[in-house]
Design an enzyme around this catalytic site. Structure first.
Site, PDB file in Angstrom:
ATOM      1  CB  THR A   1     -15.504  41.096  -5.272  1.00  0.00           C
ATOM      2  OG1 THR A   1     -14.470  41.116  -4.289  1.00  0.00           O
ATOM      3  CG2 THR A   1     -16.570  40.137  -4.779  1.00  0.00           C
TER       4      THR A   1
ATOM      5  CE1 TYR B   1     -19.247  42.908  -1.935  1.00  0.00           C
ATOM      6  CE2 TYR B   1     -16.992  42.199  -1.510  1.00  0.00           C
ATOM      7  CZ  TYR B   1     -17.902  42.885  -2.284  1.00  0.00           C
ATOM      8  OH  TYR B   1     -17.468  43.557  -3.405  1.00  0.00           O
TER       9      TYR B   1
HETATM   10  N1  LIG Z   1     -14.177  49.351  -4.813  1.00  0.00           N
HETATM   11  C1  LIG Z   1     -13.530  48.192  -4.951  1.00  0.00           C
HETATM   12  O1  LIG Z   1     -12.321  48.110  -4.771  1.00  0.00           O
HETATM   13  C2  LIG Z   1     -14.291  46.948  -5.362  1.00  0.00           C
HETATM   14  C3  LIG Z   1     -13.617  45.716  -5.340  1.00  0.00           C
HETATM   15  C4  LIG Z   1     -14.296  44.574  -5.734  1.00  0.00           C
HETATM   16  C5  LIG Z   1     -15.609  44.656  -6.164  1.00  0.00           C
HETATM   17  N2  LIG Z   1     -16.253  45.846  -6.135  1.00  0.00           N
HETATM   18  C6  LIG Z   1     -17.650  45.893  -6.591  1.00  0.00           C
HETATM   19  O2  LIG Z   1     -17.773  46.943  -7.527  1.00  0.00           O
HETATM   20  C7  LIG Z   1     -19.044  47.571  -7.420  1.00  0.00           C
HETATM   21  C8  LIG Z   1     -18.864  49.071  -7.275  1.00  0.00           C
HETATM   22  O3  LIG Z   1     -18.066  49.340  -6.130  1.00  0.00           O
HETATM   23  P1  LIG Z   1     -17.847  50.832  -5.634  1.00  0.00           P
HETATM   24  O4  LIG Z   1     -16.646  50.837  -4.768  1.00  0.00           O
HETATM   25  O5  LIG Z   1     -17.938  51.742  -6.774  1.00  0.00           O
HETATM   26  O6  LIG Z   1     -19.129  50.985  -4.696  1.00  0.00           O
HETATM   27  P2  LIG Z   1     -20.043  52.269  -4.425  1.00  0.00           P
HETATM   28  O7  LIG Z   1     -20.752  51.996  -3.140  1.00  0.00           O
HETATM   29  O8  LIG Z   1     -19.251  53.511  -4.549  1.00  0.00           O
HETATM   30  O9  LIG Z   1     -21.083  52.210  -5.630  1.00  0.00           O
HETATM   31  C9  LIG Z   1     -22.237  51.408  -5.616  1.00  0.00           C
HETATM   32  C10 LIG Z   1     -23.377  52.243  -6.182  1.00  0.00           C
HETATM   33  O10 LIG Z   1     -24.558  51.441  -6.240  1.00  0.00           O
HETATM   34  C11 LIG Z   1     -25.644  52.166  -5.688  1.00  0.00           C
HETATM   35  N3  LIG Z   1     -26.588  51.167  -5.152  1.00  0.00           N
HETATM   36  C12 LIG Z   1     -26.382  50.270  -4.165  1.00  0.00           C
HETATM   37  N4  LIG Z   1     -27.470  49.513  -3.980  1.00  0.00           N
HETATM   38  C13 LIG Z   1     -28.400  49.923  -4.888  1.00  0.00           C
HETATM   39  C14 LIG Z   1     -29.708  49.517  -5.212  1.00  0.00           C
HETATM   40  N5  LIG Z   1     -30.328  48.526  -4.560  1.00  0.00           N
HETATM   41  N6  LIG Z   1     -30.370  50.136  -6.224  1.00  0.00           N
HETATM   42  C15 LIG Z   1     -29.760  51.165  -6.907  1.00  0.00           C
HETATM   43  N7  LIG Z   1     -28.512  51.579  -6.645  1.00  0.00           N
HETATM   44  C16 LIG Z   1     -27.829  50.968  -5.646  1.00  0.00           C
HETATM   45  C17 LIG Z   1     -25.034  53.063  -4.645  1.00  0.00           C
HETATM   46  O11 LIG Z   1     -25.835  54.205  -4.338  1.00  0.00           O
HETATM   47  C18 LIG Z   1     -23.719  53.447  -5.305  1.00  0.00           C
HETATM   48  O12 LIG Z   1     -23.866  54.600  -6.114  1.00  0.00           O
HETATM   49  C19 LIG Z   1     -19.759  46.892  -6.272  1.00  0.00           C
HETATM   50  O13 LIG Z   1     -20.618  45.929  -6.836  1.00  0.00           O
HETATM   51  C20 LIG Z   1     -18.643  46.208  -5.500  1.00  0.00           C
HETATM   52  O14 LIG Z   1     -19.112  45.036  -4.869  1.00  0.00           O
HETATM   53  C21 LIG Z   1     -15.630  46.999  -5.733  1.00  0.00           C
END
Ligand SMILES: NC(=O)c1ccc[n+]([C@@H]2O[C@H](COP(=O)([O-])OP(=O)(O)OC[C@H]3O[C@@H](n4cnc5c(N)ncnc54)[C@H](O)[C@@H]3O)[C@@H](O)[C@H]2O)c1
Length: 330
Positions: free
Chosen positions: A119, A144
């Site tokens: 991120t 985070y």
């Molecule tokens: N959405 C954004 O704009 C953004 C920006 C920067 C970084 N990120 C990173 O991208 C990744 C995905 O983001 P997102 O928005 O799709 O999040 P999200 O919460 O929609 O998806 C995360 C998924 O991981 C699963 N999960 C979480 N902990 C788990 C565990 N211990 N074991 C198994 N499954 C687990 C959740 O059930 C979910 O399906 C994350 O790592 C987040 O930090 C997202």
């Protein structure tokens, strides 16, 4: 053409599910490993779902053994900045502790080619916030961001020691939804601007709170870099290809390379949706820097360019909301 299976940790989540669709379109079998803590089983449409925690070493070993896994995409994490300020240890436990257990299980199963979702929060409050490059100083200001950085380092160290291959994509703000209407963003609580705007525009929620209008930016609201989730999915395919070809230790920003203020997103949404977006002004949120815009030249050098506009992000998010909240007459 079948190209093998990709283990997608967090494939039931927002970004992961869009990437699974893109993987399937390229001939891979996406095998989702997800505990559904924030994801949705209905979003897993292009391959099997193994409902398990990433720290469950037996489940990881079984899943790798059952499929011809040629790579791993690791999306699974907790990612609420505000919650991380209140409960930092949860973030280190979930994102670092469980992440390390996951890595150990992958190493034991001799899986190489790991691509991690990091991120822009690793940069903290950067000195050159309008064009942040991957080599700029890394100083996260939220637990985070610190937890994502700690996992990046664990991944790099472990990969070097084992002779595997790894890459890190540092996302800025992912937004929008699948253009076929199959997938979208569905978090609870939702903290991301565009889905919140869509909900406020449909009067599903009270007026949208704009957190801070006194930043030193052109209109006082924070500047962020929004990238369409389908463009982001395409970037994953490209980076995965690099890993399969033998590249390693890649760190790449993934944004559109353009900064937009919250007020500018609101204006674009009003034009695009043809409805006013009611707002109220709130206090700044802790851990929210004024400006975060990516320098995307590294990813661009691999042949990637963002193709979708801010309007595409807003209209696809609105269509997705419309579709998922539609009441089907009986
Ligand atoms: N959405 C954004 O704009 C953004 C920006 C920067 C970084 N990120 C990173 O991208 C990744 C995905 O983001 P997102 O928005 O799709 O999040 P999200 O919460 O929609 O998806 C995360 C998924 O991981 C699963 N999960 C979480 N902990 C788990 C565990 N211990 N074991 C198994 N499954 C687990 C959740 O059930 C979910 O399906 C994350 O790592 C987040 O930090 C997202």
């Amino acid at each position: 053409m079948a190209r093998g299976a990709i283990l997608v940790a967090g494939g039931a989540g927002y970004i992961g599910s869009h990437v699974c669709k893109a993987l399937a379109a390229e001939g891979y079998l996406p095998v989702t490993l997800d505990d559904l803590s924030s994801g949705h089983a209905r979003a897993v449409q292009w391959g099997p779902l193994v409902r398990a925690d990433i720290a469950d070493a037996d489940a990881v070993a079984r899943t790798v053994k059952a499929h011809d896994v040629v790579g791993v995409l690791h999306f699974a994490a907790k990612s609420l900045v505000g919650e991380s300020m209140r409960d930092p240890l949860k973030y280190f436990r979930e994102n670092v502790g469980k992440g390390v257990a996951f890595l150990e299980a992958l190493q034991a199963a001799r899986v190489s080619n790991i691509l991690f979702s990091s991120t822009a929060a690793v940069y903290g409050n950067p000195a050159r916030p309008t064009s942040i490059s991957e080599d700029d100083p890394i100083r996260p200001i939220s637990p985070y961001g610190a937890s994502k950085l700690a996992f990046e380092e664990a991944l790099r160290g472990a990969t070097r020691a084992s002779g595997g291959r790894c890459a890190v994509l540092r996302y800025f703000n992912a937004a929008g939804a699948d253009s076929d209407g199959d997938l979208g963003e569905d978090h609870d609580p939702e903290t991301h601007l565009i889905p919140l705007i869509v909900r406020a525009s449909r009067a599903e929620t009270p007026p949208l709170t704009v957190f801070g209008e006194d930043y030193e930016t052109r209109d006082g609201t924070p500047i962020r870099d929004y990238v369409h989730v389908e463009d982001l999915a395409a970037a994953h395919l490209l980076v995965l290809d690099q890993l399969v070809r033998g590249e390693t230790d890649l760190v790449l920003n993934a944004g559109a390379g353009k900064g937009v203020t919250v007020r500018e997103v609101l204006k674009a949404a009003q034009d695009c949706l043809g409805r006013p977006i009611p707002t109220v002004t709130g206090a700044r949120r802790e851990g929210d820097p004024p400006m975060l815009v990516a320098n995307i030249s590294r990813l661009a050098a691999l042949g990637w360019a963002p193709r979708k506009t801010l309007q595409d992000m807003i209209s696809s998010a609105a269509l997705w909301r419309e579709k998922t909240t539609r009441v089907v007459p009986t």
